[in-house]
Scaffold this active site. Structure first.
Site, PDB file in Angstrom:
ATOM      1  N   ASP A   1     -17.067 -12.726   8.180  1.00  0.00           N
ATOM      2  CA  ASP A   1     -15.611 -12.585   8.080  1.00  0.00           C
ATOM      3  C   ASP A   1     -15.121 -12.026   9.414  1.00  0.00           C
ATOM      4  OD1 ASP A   1     -13.010 -11.862   7.656  1.00  0.00           O
ATOM      5  OD2 ASP A   1     -13.362 -10.810   5.755  1.00  0.00           O
ATOM      6  N   LYS A  37      -5.636 -13.397  10.994  1.00  0.00           N
ATOM      7  CA  LYS A  37      -5.029 -12.344  11.813  1.00  0.00           C
ATOM      8  C   LYS A  37      -4.494 -12.837  13.178  1.00  0.00           C
ATOM      9  CE  LYS A  37      -5.241  -8.633   9.118  1.00  0.00           C
ATOM     10  NZ  LYS A  37      -6.419  -8.403   8.373  1.00  0.00           N
ATOM     11  N   TYR A  61       0.819  -1.214   0.000  1.00  0.00           N
ATOM     12  CA  TYR A  61       0.000   0.000   0.000  1.00  0.00           C
ATOM     13  C   TYR A  61       0.856   1.269   0.000  1.00  0.00           C
ATOM     14  CZ  TYR A  61      -3.339  -3.446   1.780  1.00  0.00           C
ATOM     15  OH  TYR A  61      -4.112  -4.567   1.963  1.00  0.00           O
ATOM     16  N   TYR A  65     -14.181  -4.630   4.013  1.00  0.00           N
ATOM     17  CA  TYR A  65     -12.882  -5.029   3.470  1.00  0.00           C
ATOM     18  C   TYR A  65     -12.713  -6.525   3.728  1.00  0.00           C
ATOM     19  CZ  TYR A  65      -7.934  -5.839   2.890  1.00  0.00           C
ATOM     20  OH  TYR A  65      -6.732  -6.353   2.475  1.00  0.00           O
TER      21      TYR A  65
HETATM   22  C1  LIG Z   1      -6.943  -8.488   7.004  1.00  0.00           C
HETATM   23  C2  LIG Z   1      -8.278  -8.933   6.606  1.00  0.00           C
HETATM   24  C3  LIG Z   1      -8.472  -9.775   5.500  1.00  0.00           C
HETATM   25  C4  LIG Z   1      -7.331 -10.225   4.610  1.00  0.00           C
HETATM   26  O1  LIG Z   1      -6.391 -10.987   5.293  1.00  0.00           O
HETATM   27  P1  LIG Z   1      -4.926 -11.202   4.660  1.00  0.00           P
HETATM   28  O2  LIG Z   1      -4.272 -12.145   5.604  1.00  0.00           O
HETATM   29  O3  LIG Z   1      -4.285  -9.843   4.647  1.00  0.00           O
HETATM   30  O4  LIG Z   1      -5.101 -11.760   3.307  1.00  0.00           O
HETATM   31  C5  LIG Z   1      -9.764 -10.178   5.198  1.00  0.00           C
HETATM   32  N1  LIG Z   1     -10.806  -9.783   5.936  1.00  0.00           N
HETATM   33  C6  LIG Z   1     -10.663  -8.979   7.015  1.00  0.00           C
HETATM   34  C7  LIG Z   1     -11.868  -8.595   7.812  1.00  0.00           C
HETATM   35  C8  LIG Z   1      -9.399  -8.513   7.381  1.00  0.00           C
HETATM   36  O5  LIG Z   1      -9.252  -7.706   8.434  1.00  0.00           O
END
Ligand SMILES: *Cc1c(COP(=O)(O)O)cnc(C)c1O
Length: 435
Positions: free
Chosen positions: A254, A283, A31, A160
């Site tokens: 998610d 994460k 980024y 996102y």
């Molecule tokens: C960070 C994130 C992703 C993507 O995860 P990566 O390990 O960076 O591919 C997807 N969804 C959410 C809600 C996120 O915070």
């Protein structure tokens, strides 16, 4: 690399180690406009909530490496588990083989999600891939049941879900991340998040018209993270569950940002009392130690793939799926959630963030201050120069990385009271000198 500001001259850019100068011209950073971005910090070690720089300076970390390092860095329990696993078996392919750390982790994750019947874990190596897998599961769920046409995904503005193509297509197209790729992406339905009766009715009207082309709804429950740290109430998730049930759509949560205590509950779905059909995790899954992700499906979803027909199998298999080192780290991280009072720590952090950041409301240009769990956000109407702002935090001895129009904290849950006070104090000081 250019773009040195006067502020970081004092950080010893001249005295950088040889590996730094030798490699910097050969990496492409995330980024970042490589021409104008400030050069990255040369980091040599991490410890607890501290980042140790090559020039000997130490920064207090307000972000926990994109909120992964929930127990602080280098936690001895996780390190020991990874060392043991390293000696025995760092990795073996998960195709045709299984191993103890992977199966143990699958069992523990599904047990943590009970009584929800989220019961089948598909491992991968990053959050974006976990989202791709969830989308593929949802689309194939309908194909396998012989119902054609249900290929689209409904998602939300401000959302996102990652940087791979399928994940970008369900993220907010107006966000700063993916605008340039619009032509490449499958067209999904990105709509307003229902938050009250009027927006719920508008949402339902879209589904009433188009449900027969939709496979699933995907949402970040409780907090839309990288899209701007926006919060919503449990009501929103109840609306989504009700609409999904009415039109027989799958609901995907998610929880890559919200999972593992960040919002105050172990998972946001538990806090809201709403059960999705598929959940994605990553994460903080390994406590910030190694890359790992999971897509967890309910029995209903899994059963649509259970067949004598090979064409009904889920065709996905990352090379490093269920990496044994990463699974060992994740199991050790779950031990820490069991043994140590992480959720109490999150509640204390929430109180300290409230006290430390509320005064920012009085600063000109501040639009909102909001706290949920171990997430503290100061939102501006706009931030003119992110680069300069980032450098001023570093000059204060803290690592805080504002993006878009927000300054935020997502510290480790183990952060000491005085370290957290230093972070909020630095935010108050830097933001009030901003004008
Ligand atoms: C960070 C994130 C992703 C993507 O995860 P990566 O390990 O960076 O591919 C997807 N969804 C959410 C809600 C996120 O915070």
């Amino acid at each position: 690399m250019t773009g040195n500001t006067s502020e970081n001259k004092g950080m010893g850019q001249d005295a950088q180690p040889a590996w730094y100068a030798g490699g910097l011209d050969h990496v492409w950073l995330p980024y970042a406009q490589m021409k104008t971005a400030s050069p990255p910090l040369a980091v040599t070690a991490t410890c607890g909530c501290r980042i140790i720089l090559a020039d000997g300076h130490e920064l207090i970390d307000g972000i926990a490496s994109w909120w992964t390092a929930c127990h602080g860095y280098n936690h001895p329990h996780i390190r020991a588990a990874v060392e043991r696993q390293l000696a025995q078996m760092p990795h073996v392919m998960f195709g045709g083989m299984a191993h103890e750390p992977g199966l143990m982790l699958a069992r523990r994750l599904t047990a943590l999600l009970a009584p929800a019947d989220l019961d089948r874990v598909f491992f991968s190596d990053s959050g974006s891939v976990a989202v791709e897998v969830a989308l593929k599961m949802a689309v194939q769920y309908w194909r396998n049941r012989g119902i054609p046409g249900r290929g689209r995904i409904v998602s939300f503005k401000g959302g996102y879900h990652g940087d791979t193509t399928g994940a970008m297509a369900v993220s907010d197209p107006e966000g700063n991340f993916h605008t340039v790729f619009r032509g490449l992406l499958p067209r999904q339905l990105v709509v307003d998040l229902p938050t009250d009766d009027a927006s719920a009715a508008a949402f339902e009207a879209i589904l009433a018209e188009r449900a027969d082309e939709v496979a699933a709804i995907i949402v970040e429950p409780s907090v839309q993270g990288a899209g701007g740290m926006r919060f919503h109430e449990a009501l929103t998730l109840r609306i989504l569950r009700a609409v999904a049930d009415r039109y027989e759509l799958l609901l995907i949560f998610d929880e890559i940002f919200t999972g593992f205590g960040r919002t105050g509950a172990m998972f946001a779905l538990q806090d809201a009392g709403v059960v999705p059909d598929i959940v994605t995790l990553s994460k903080a899954l390994t406590g910030g130690t190694l890359p790992l992700a999971a897509t967890i499906a309910s029995r209903k979803v899994f059963e649509a793939f259970w067949s004598d027909d090979p064409a009904k199998a889920l065709m996905h298999g990352p090379t490093f799926m269920a990496n044994a080192l990463a699974c060992a780290a994740a199991n050790a991280s779950l031990d820490l959630f069991e043994r140590e009072p992480r959720l109490d720590q999150v509640a204390k952090i929430a109180a300290a963030l409230r006290q430390g950041l509320e005064p920012c409301r009085a600063i000109p240009g501040v639009k909102d201050v909001r706290i949920k769990g171990a997430i503290g956000v100061v939102e501006f109407d706009r931030i003119e120069n992110l680069n300069a702002l980032r450098q001023r935090f570093i000059a204060q001895g803290v690592f805080i990385r504002p993006f878009g129009s927000i300054v935020y904290l997502t510290p480790a849950f183990t952060i000491a009271e005085d370290e957290l006070a230093t972070l909020t104090g630095a935010i108050r000081r830097v933001l009030s000198q901003r004008a």
